[in-house]
Design a protein around this motif. Sequence first.
Motif, PDB file in Angstrom:
ATOM      1  N   GLN A  45       0.836  -1.202   0.000  1.00 55.09           N
ATOM      2  CA  GLN A  45       0.000   0.000   0.000  1.00 55.09           C
ATOM      3  C   GLN A  45       0.873   1.254   0.000  1.00 55.09           C
ATOM      4  O   GLN A  45       0.579   2.218  -0.713  1.00 55.09           O
ATOM      5  N   ALA A  46       1.947   1.226   0.784  1.00 50.58           N
ATOM      6  CA  ALA A  46       2.855   2.380   0.830  1.00 50.58           C
ATOM      7  C   ALA A  46       3.553   2.568  -0.511  1.00 50.58           C
ATOM      8  O   ALA A  46       3.710   3.695  -0.997  1.00 50.58           O
ATOM      9  N   GLY A  47       3.973   1.457  -1.139  1.00 48.65           N
ATOM     10  CA  GLY A  47       4.624   1.554  -2.437  1.00 48.65           C
ATOM     11  C   GLY A  47       3.699   2.099  -3.508  1.00 48.65           C
ATOM     12  O   GLY A  47       4.103   2.925  -4.344  1.00 48.65           O
ATOM     13  N   LEU A  48       2.448   1.654  -3.483  1.00 52.57           N
ATOM     14  CA  LEU A  48       1.488   2.140  -4.467  1.00 52.57           C
ATOM     15  C   LEU A  48       1.181   3.615  -4.245  1.00 52.57           C
ATOM     16  O   LEU A  48       1.038   4.379  -5.204  1.00 52.57           O
ATOM     17  N   ALA A  49       1.097   4.029  -2.980  1.00 50.66           N
ATOM     18  CA  ALA A  49       0.848   5.447  -2.680  1.00 50.66           C
ATOM     19  C   ALA A  49       2.009   6.317  -3.166  1.00 50.66           C
ATOM     20  O   ALA A  49       1.796   7.409  -3.702  1.00 50.66           O
ATOM     21  N   ALA A  50       3.245   5.817  -3.007  1.00 49.57           N
ATOM     22  CA  ALA A  50       4.411   6.578  -3.469  1.00 49.57           C
ATOM     23  C   ALA A  50       4.398   6.706  -4.987  1.00 49.57           C
ATOM     24  O   ALA A  50       4.712   7.769  -5.544  1.00 49.57           O
ATOM     25  N   HIS A  54      10.839   5.141 -11.919  1.00 48.98           N
ATOM     26  CA  HIS A  54      11.544   3.855 -11.816  1.00 48.98           C
ATOM     27  C   HIS A  54      11.860   3.533 -10.362  1.00 48.98           C
ATOM     28  O   HIS A  54      11.719   2.380  -9.922  1.00 48.98           O
ATOM     29  N   GLU A  55      12.256   4.519  -9.597  1.00 45.09           N
ATOM     30  CA  GLU A  55      12.580   4.293  -8.187  1.00 45.09           C
ATOM     31  C   GLU A  55      11.350   3.800  -7.420  1.00 45.09           C
ATOM     32  O   GLU A  55      11.463   2.936  -6.546  1.00 45.09           O
ATOM     33  N   CYS A  56      10.178   4.326  -7.764  1.00 43.00           N
ATOM     34  CA  CYS A  56       8.950   3.892  -7.085  1.00 43.00           C
ATOM     35  C   CYS A  56       8.578   2.462  -7.450  1.00 43.00           C
ATOM     36  O   CYS A  56       7.934   1.769  -6.657  1.00 43.00           O
ATOM     37  N   LEU A  57       8.980   2.013  -8.640  1.00 44.60           N
ATOM     38  CA  LEU A  57       8.588   0.690  -9.116  1.00 44.60           C
ATOM     39  C   LEU A  57       9.666  -0.362  -8.886  1.00 44.60           C
ATOM     40  O   LEU A  57       9.456  -1.535  -9.200  1.00 44.60           O
ATOM     41  N   LYS A  58      10.799   0.037  -8.340  1.00 43.12           N
ATOM     42  CA  LYS A  58      11.893  -0.902  -8.125  1.00 43.12           C
ATOM     43  C   LYS A  58      11.479  -1.959  -7.100  1.00 43.12           C
ATOM     44  O   LYS A  58      10.989  -1.649  -6.024  1.00 43.12           O
ATOM     45  N   ASN A  59      11.682  -3.234  -7.469  1.00 45.77           N
ATOM     46  CA  ASN A  59      11.343  -4.381  -6.601  1.00 45.77           C
ATOM     47  C   ASN A  59       9.861  -4.395  -6.219  1.00 45.77           C
ATOM     48  O   ASN A  59       9.490  -4.810  -5.136  1.00 45.77           O
ATOM     49  N   GLN A  60       9.015  -3.894  -7.120  1.00 46.68           N
ATOM     50  CA  GLN A  60       7.563  -3.898  -6.903  1.00 46.68           C
ATOM     51  C   GLN A  60       6.904  -4.675  -8.036  1.00 46.68           C
ATOM     52  O   GLN A  60       5.904  -4.238  -8.624  1.00 46.68           O
ATOM     53  N   GLU A  61       7.442  -5.873  -8.348  1.00 44.74           N
ATOM     54  CA  GLU A  61       6.943  -6.626  -9.497  1.00 44.74           C
ATOM     55  C   GLU A  61       5.472  -7.009  -9.356  1.00 44.74           C
ATOM     56  O   GLU A  61       4.781  -7.242 -10.344  1.00 44.74           O
ATOM     57  N   TRP A  62       4.968  -7.052  -8.126  1.00 43.45           N
ATOM     58  CA  TRP A  62       3.563  -7.412  -7.914  1.00 43.45           C
ATOM     59  C   TRP A  62       2.621  -6.453  -8.626  1.00 43.45           C
ATOM     60  O   TRP A  62       1.495  -6.830  -9.006  1.00 43.45           O
ATOM     61  N   ILE A  63       3.048  -5.194  -8.803  1.00 39.71           N
ATOM     62  CA  ILE A  63       2.206  -4.189  -9.428  1.00 39.71           C
ATOM     63  C   ILE A  63       1.835  -4.594 -10.857  1.00 39.71           C
ATOM     64  O   ILE A  63       0.764  -4.239 -11.361  1.00 39.71           O
ATOM     65  N   PHE A  64       2.712  -5.367 -11.501  1.00 41.71           N
ATOM     66  CA  PHE A  64       2.481  -5.731 -12.899  1.00 41.71           C
ATOM     67  C   PHE A  64       1.667  -7.020 -13.052  1.00 41.71           C
ATOM     68  O   PHE A  64       1.427  -7.477 -14.158  1.00 41.71           O
ATOM     69  N   GLY A  65       1.249  -7.616 -11.940  1.00 45.85           N
ATOM     70  CA  GLY A  65       0.400  -8.792 -12.012  1.00 45.85           C
ATOM     71  C   GLY A  65       1.071 -10.029 -11.453  1.00 45.85           C
ATOM     72  O   GLY A  65       2.281 -10.055 -11.200  1.00 45.85           O
ATOM     73  N   GLY A  66       0.280 -11.080 -11.288  1.00 43.14           N
ATOM     74  CA  GLY A  66       0.778 -12.284 -10.638  1.00 43.14           C
ATOM     75  C   GLY A  66       1.557 -13.216 -11.535  1.00 43.14           C
ATOM     76  O   GLY A  66       2.000 -14.272 -11.080  1.00 43.14           O
ATOM     77  N   ALA A  67       1.741 -12.866 -12.814  1.00 41.59           N
ATOM     78  CA  ALA A  67       2.462 -13.756 -13.729  1.00 41.59           C
ATOM     79  C   ALA A  67       3.969 -13.688 -13.527  1.00 41.59           C
ATOM     80  O   ALA A  67       4.701 -14.512 -14.083  1.00 41.59           O
ATOM     81  N   TYR A  68       4.447 -12.730 -12.738  1.00 42.20           N
ATOM     82  CA  TYR A  68       5.882 -12.514 -12.609  1.00 42.20           C
ATOM     83  C   TYR A  68       6.365 -12.937 -11.227  1.00 42.20           C
ATOM     84  O   TYR A  68       5.763 -12.606 -10.203  1.00 42.20           O
ATOM     85  N   VAL A  69       7.477 -13.674 -11.221  1.00 41.44           N
ATOM     86  CA  VAL A  69       8.020 -14.222  -9.982  1.00 41.44           C
ATOM     87  C   VAL A  69       8.810 -13.167  -9.223  1.00 41.44           C
ATOM     88  O   VAL A  69       8.690 -13.026  -8.011  1.00 41.44           O
ATOM     89  N   ALA A  70       9.644 -12.426  -9.932  1.00 41.22           N
ATOM     90  CA  ALA A  70      10.509 -11.448  -9.264  1.00 41.22           C
ATOM     91  C   ALA A  70      11.096 -10.510 -10.300  1.00 41.22           C
ATOM     92  O   ALA A  70      11.059 -10.771 -11.511  1.00 41.22           O
ATOM     93  N   GLU A  71      11.662  -9.398  -9.805  1.00 32.69           N
ATOM     94  CA  GLU A  71      12.439  -8.507 -10.661  1.00 32.69           C
ATOM     95  C   GLU A  71      13.877  -9.001 -10.676  1.00 32.69           C
ATOM     96  O   GLU A  71      14.472  -9.248  -9.631  1.00 32.69           O
ATOM     97  N   LEU A  72      14.425  -9.171 -11.869  1.00 33.66           N
ATOM     98  CA  LEU A  72      15.785  -9.674 -11.990  1.00 33.66           C
ATOM     99  C   LEU A  72      16.791  -8.619 -11.534  1.00 33.66           C
ATOM    100  O   LEU A  72      16.565  -7.415 -11.665  1.00 33.66           O
ATOM    101  N   ALA A  73      17.905  -9.096 -10.991  1.00 32.99           N
ATOM    102  CA  ALA A  73      18.918  -8.173 -10.481  1.00 32.99           C
ATOM    103  C   ALA A  73      19.663  -7.484 -11.617  1.00 32.99           C
ATOM    104  O   ALA A  73      19.987  -6.301 -11.539  1.00 32.99           O
ATOM    105  N   ARG A  74      19.947  -8.215 -12.692  1.00 35.56           N
ATOM    106  CA  ARG A  74      20.731  -7.669 -13.797  1.00 35.56           C
ATOM    107  C   ARG A  74      19.819  -6.952 -14.776  1.00 35.56           C
ATOM    108  O   ARG A  74      18.774  -7.478 -15.179  1.00 35.56           O
ATOM    109  N   ARG A  75      20.223  -5.761 -15.188  1.00 35.93           N
ATOM    110  CA  ARG A  75      19.440  -4.971 -16.134  1.00 35.93           C
ATOM    111  C   ARG A  75      20.072  -4.923 -17.521  1.00 35.93           C
ATOM    112  O   ARG A  75      19.436  -4.479 -18.474  1.00 35.93           O
TER     113      ARG A  75
END
Length: 411
Positions: A215-220, A236-257
């Motif tokens: 909830q705090a991440g979404l508010a930010a 991008h900073e608000c969405l970092k490590n917030q993969e849940w926002i994009f839906g349940g099909a994603y397991v995690a945000e990868l470390a390497r960009r």
Amino acid sequence: MTTFRSSFTLWRLVQTARELTEDARVRGRVDAVLHIMGGPGGAYGKGRPLVNALEDVAQEALLQGDFAFAQRFQRFAAYAGGELFLDILVNYYDDEARQRSEKHMRRMAALGADRAVAALDVLCRDQPGASAADARDLFRGIARSVDYLGLGDGEGGIRLSGKEARQLQEYGHMEMVLRNLPRPASAEAARMMSDVLADADAGMLAQLLELRARQAGLAALRTAVEDPDSSESALHECLKNQEWIFGGAYVAELARRQYTPDTILDIPLLRGDGSLHVVELKRANIKDLVIRRSGHLMLGAPAHRAVSQAQNYLRAMDENRPSILAEHGVDTRRASATVVIGHPRYVTGGVTSQEIAETLRTYNTHQARIEVITYEALLDSASRMLALSSARQDPAPASAPAPTSAEESAA
């Protein structure tokens, strides 16, 4: 300019972490980090290669499903890349250091409580009839006066070492946390809260904490979107490590960009099947996101440029699939992408939010691997997910008692 860091402490933490995994591939990545760092003494491999190697460990751990280990090395990489203080890192993963820090904090809390009692003693001595309101005014005045205290300008005053300055910064963080803690309205409410927490299920508490963090991440993110001056990096900073926002099909945000020399991805997401999904972020303040030409609505130039950029990323992923899979363990063949761009509140030309949604829906039906969405759509979808999660956490309403025969007769 990036300030790279490394140290004996990081080397020791990496050495210790190696023994926490049994996976041969993860250990191989850790060994690569230790090879870069060398032995005790020297610079311990400080630089971009060390950061990349630490991120590779995190990514391999993600692929193997060890999310705690991945987070550990993401934090190691954040320190090596100059984004995290070593003291904070040590408090996460060095038990002795954490115990020393907690002991110091307990002493500080005890000292503060002792000083508070002394201040109350003085108040009661000078004003025998002082009330609770008088005590609150006293401590409020003390709290405000602290803002005006200082340590001198260094000329004959007190000079702080780098470590002491970081400790003061940590105290500032503690103060913000303490100020935001919920405070029971009365002693009875505090007792009830204590009873609830004593009987609470640990798993349920963890879920509630995760829900609050989301909830705090979404508010930010919402705040950043509503700021017309927010840059892509701020979003991008608000969405970092917030993969849940994009839906349940994603397991995690990868470390390497970065997987090829000429592509740096905004948010690389890992699907459940081990394949890659790319999220490309653009600004929310796009006036010509949708334009009207000859009575028809169509996407404006900024959206087409963003889609072209995503197409180039996917082409590079396809062309380099064998090497990426071999070196990083990520399957990039037929990877997909989402472009997040614009918000109806900023679009000019009298185009409504509904018209924007319909235009994007028409456009996306003709795209095979790339979807374009607005920040409004992203926020609405995430809000619905949170609402469903909140509903699951709420206890089921108690069923009404069955009516008695007398009540049935009266009815």
